[in-house]
Design a protein around this motif. Structure first.
Motif, PDB file in Angstrom:
ATOM      1  N   ASP A 111     -34.340  -3.454  14.105  1.00  0.00           N
ATOM      2  CA  ASP A 111     -35.510  -2.827  14.278  1.00  0.00           C
ATOM      3  C   ASP A 111     -35.143  -1.453  15.451  1.00  0.00           C
ATOM      4  O   ASP A 111     -35.939  -0.804  15.956  1.00  0.00           O
ATOM      5  CB  ASP A 111     -36.686  -3.483  14.927  1.00  0.00           C
ATOM      6  CG  ASP A 111     -36.566  -4.091  16.262  1.00  0.00           C
ATOM      7  OD1 ASP A 111     -35.216  -4.286  16.744  1.00  0.00           O
ATOM      8  OD2 ASP A 111     -37.281  -4.729  16.978  1.00  0.00           O
ATOM      9  N   ALA A 112     -33.726  -1.517  15.892  1.00  0.00           N
ATOM     10  CA  ALA A 112     -33.111  -0.459  16.803  1.00  0.00           C
ATOM     11  C   ALA A 112     -32.287   0.527  16.224  1.00  0.00           C
ATOM     12  O   ALA A 112     -31.691   1.402  16.905  1.00  0.00           O
ATOM     13  CB  ALA A 112     -32.786  -1.179  17.953  1.00  0.00           C
ATOM     14  N   GLN A 146     -30.014  -4.680  16.828  1.00  0.00           N
ATOM     15  CA  GLN A 146     -30.737  -5.400  16.073  1.00  0.00           C
ATOM     16  C   GLN A 146     -31.570  -4.632  15.138  1.00  0.00           C
ATOM     17  O   GLN A 146     -31.463  -3.266  15.310  1.00  0.00           O
ATOM     18  CB  GLN A 146     -31.937  -5.725  16.961  1.00  0.00           C
ATOM     19  CG  GLN A 146     -31.320  -6.894  18.149  1.00  0.00           C
ATOM     20  CD  GLN A 146     -32.336  -7.876  18.684  1.00  0.00           C
ATOM     21  OE1 GLN A 146     -33.289  -8.361  18.396  1.00  0.00           O
ATOM     22  NE2 GLN A 146     -32.101  -7.776  20.041  1.00  0.00           N
ATOM     23  N   ARG A 152     -33.691  -1.651  22.329  1.00  0.00           N
ATOM     24  CA  ARG A 152     -34.926  -1.814  21.701  1.00  0.00           C
ATOM     25  C   ARG A 152     -35.658  -0.482  21.467  1.00  0.00           C
ATOM     26  O   ARG A 152     -35.385   0.296  22.089  1.00  0.00           O
ATOM     27  CB  ARG A 152     -35.933  -2.946  22.719  1.00  0.00           C
ATOM     28  CG  ARG A 152     -35.430  -4.161  23.196  1.00  0.00           C
ATOM     29  CD  ARG A 152     -34.843  -5.148  22.253  1.00  0.00           C
ATOM     30  NE  ARG A 152     -35.779  -5.424  21.220  1.00  0.00           N
ATOM     31  CZ  ARG A 152     -35.366  -5.487  19.775  1.00  0.00           C
ATOM     32  NH1 ARG A 152     -34.308  -4.931  19.434  1.00  0.00           N
ATOM     33  NH2 ARG A 152     -36.334  -5.871  18.943  1.00  0.00           N
ATOM     34  N   VAL A 183     -33.514  -9.533  14.398  1.00  0.00           N
ATOM     35  CA  VAL A 183     -34.255  -9.319  15.442  1.00  0.00           C
ATOM     36  C   VAL A 183     -34.367 -10.579  16.246  1.00  0.00           C
ATOM     37  O   VAL A 183     -35.049 -11.506  15.759  1.00  0.00           O
ATOM     38  CB  VAL A 183     -35.660  -8.602  15.201  1.00  0.00           C
ATOM     39  CG1 VAL A 183     -36.345  -8.308  16.512  1.00  0.00           C
ATOM     40  CG2 VAL A 183     -35.276  -7.367  14.573  1.00  0.00           C
ATOM     41  N   ARG A 198     -30.285 -14.028  21.460  1.00  0.00           N
ATOM     42  CA  ARG A 198     -29.753 -13.014  21.290  1.00  0.00           C
ATOM     43  C   ARG A 198     -28.317 -13.185  22.009  1.00  0.00           C
ATOM     44  O   ARG A 198     -27.314 -12.670  21.400  1.00  0.00           O
ATOM     45  CB  ARG A 198     -30.481 -11.916  22.316  1.00  0.00           C
ATOM     46  CG  ARG A 198     -30.108 -10.424  22.115  1.00  0.00           C
ATOM     47  CD  ARG A 198     -30.703  -9.586  22.702  1.00  0.00           C
ATOM     48  NE  ARG A 198     -30.253  -9.586  24.076  1.00  0.00           N
ATOM     49  CZ  ARG A 198     -30.609  -8.746  25.040  1.00  0.00           C
ATOM     50  NH1 ARG A 198     -31.758  -8.385  24.972  1.00  0.00           N
ATOM     51  NH2 ARG A 198     -30.138  -8.834  26.395  1.00  0.00           N
ATOM     52  N   ASP A 215     -34.272 -12.752  20.673  1.00  0.00           N
ATOM     53  CA  ASP A 215     -34.629 -12.453  21.844  1.00  0.00           C
ATOM     54  C   ASP A 215     -33.876 -13.678  22.768  1.00  0.00           C
ATOM     55  O   ASP A 215     -33.723 -14.852  22.241  1.00  0.00           O
ATOM     56  CB  ASP A 215     -35.998 -12.049  22.308  1.00  0.00           C
ATOM     57  CG  ASP A 215     -36.046 -11.380  23.541  1.00  0.00           C
ATOM     58  OD1 ASP A 215     -35.072 -11.063  24.111  1.00  0.00           O
ATOM     59  OD2 ASP A 215     -37.003 -11.038  23.892  1.00  0.00           O
ATOM     60  N   GLN A 236     -32.161  -0.293  28.355  1.00  0.00           N
ATOM     61  CA  GLN A 236     -32.317   0.309  26.989  1.00  0.00           C
ATOM     62  C   GLN A 236     -32.353   1.615  27.067  1.00  0.00           C
ATOM     63  O   GLN A 236     -31.654   2.494  26.174  1.00  0.00           O
ATOM     64  CB  GLN A 236     -33.692  -0.295  26.395  1.00  0.00           C
ATOM     65  CG  GLN A 236     -33.594  -1.666  25.872  1.00  0.00           C
ATOM     66  CD  GLN A 236     -35.035  -2.488  26.178  1.00  0.00           C
ATOM     67  OE1 GLN A 236     -36.025  -1.678  26.442  1.00  0.00           O
ATOM     68  NE2 GLN A 236     -34.914  -3.688  26.267  1.00  0.00           N
TER      69      GLN A 236
END
Length: 357
Positions: free
Chosen positions: A53-54, A51, A17, A69, A75, A71, A24
């Motif tokens: 946004d990472a 994902q 993330r 994205v 995920r 969770d 992470q």
């Protein structure tokens, strides 16, 4: 005549993330240290499944395979359905897809869903237990972030694991005295404050810490989010989310950084606090004794002994010599940890599977 096909290394990194936890930090820092070592050994294709946004968290030289994205359970399902093709696949948070052609490695951060299932929702415990068990049965090689976690993997699953300790991230270093004072003023942190950083959740035992601080007569300040159904003890002050760039100075500004978790596969937050020059008092659980070794062992207290915790906090806050000794011992204790070493050991695991890198 064509040469040998270009080898590919896939990383299942959906847990990465833009900011966040020890898992992470592990993904971000390991890939940053591994990428140049892999490039030096040849010209492998390096692909990280992340994902969307990472994507910007990946180091140069790593190709992003972006995914939606999501969770939680979504995920996990995404990880199972990944199409990775062939080559080495390393699941950086224990997950492996249902299908993959090539050798596989998984990293296990802890077995908390088995060892302390009460710290998770029933649905999460059952789902992650099934995922972890499947990955550990299937993986060709297992990596554990501590000797403690490796032993738990051996006892429960009969698998041997290579130990690769985590380390403080590059930005977790002592701040200047001017920065420490600026951050202390910004957050109204008293010189006798006990600081606890992290999401408030059952495993972190924040109510126990609050009780010990009241008994010791020292103020408690919390930084981080609130887990579902959790609340802030009435005797504590809650700062909420603190930007990562303020953490090194905040660790040093507090009189003591406390970490009283009941279970840890590694325990990165107290290690990072020590790397920033913080005086740390923590519980003697999981990997902390092996990581801190003899240097900072006196900073560890039994996990359920509120009297011992109160005494340790009182001494660390009120005794200037004791406080200075804890800060110096902490810096020495984490000096042997480094991501370059972790990357070298990880690369040895890849090569043991016949990967030309």
């Amino acid at each position: 005549m064509s040469g040998s096909p270009r080898p590919t290394v896939h990383w299942q990194a959906l847990a990465l993330r833009p900011s966040g936890s020890g898992v992470q930090t592990y993904i971000r820092e390991l890939l940053g240290a591994l990428t140049p070592q892999l490039a030096a050994g040849g010209d492998p294709r390096l692909v990280a499944h992340v994902q969307r946004d990472a994507v910007d968290e990946l180091p140069p030289g790593v190709e992003a395979a972006p995914h939606p994205v999501v969770d939680g359970a979504r995920r996990a399902l995404l990880g199972l359905a990944l199409c990775t093709g062939s080559g080495l696949l390393h699941g950086l948070d224990v997950d492996l897809p249902l299908r993959h052609r090539g050798p596989t490695v998984v990293t296990v951060h802890d077995l908390s869903v088995f060892d302390v299932p009460w710290a998770h929702s029933r649905l999460r415990s059952r789902g992650e237990q099934a995922l972890v068990a499947r990955s550990l049965r299937r993986a060709d090689a297992v990596v554990a972030v501590s000797g403690f976690t490796a032993e738990r993997v051996r006892e429960r699953f009969g698998r041997e694991a290579t130990v690769t300790h985590l380390a403080p991230s590059a930005d977790m270093r002592p701040a200047s005295s001017e920065e420490v004072e600026r951050v202390r003023e910004r957050y109204g942190l008293g010189t006798d404050s006990v600081l606890c950083v992290g999401t408030i959740e059952p495993r972190k035992r924040v109510p126990l810490l609050a009780q010990a601080c009241e008994q010791a007569g020292v103020p408690l300040v919390l930084a981080g989010g609130l887990g579902e159904g959790q609340s802030v003890p009435s005797s504590a002050r809650h700062l909420g989310y603190v930007p990562g760039e303020d953490l090194p100075a905040l660790y040093a500004a507090a009189a003591v950084v406390a970490y009283v978790s009941t279970y840890e596969g590694f325990g990165l937050p107290p290690v990072e606090a020590m790397a920033c020059g913080g005086a740390v008092v923590a519980t003697r659980v999981g990997a902390l004794p092996e990581v801190l070794e003899a240097e900072a062992a006196e900073a560890l207290v039994p996990p359920d002994d509120v009297d011992a915790l109160a005494a340790a906090l009182r001494s660390a806050v009120r005794d200037a010599d004791r406080n200075a000794a804890l800060r110096a011992a902490g810096l020495r204790a984490v000096g042997h940890l480094g991501w370059e070493r972790t990357a070298v050991t990880t690369l040895e695991v890849y090569r043991s599977l016949g990967v030309p890198c």
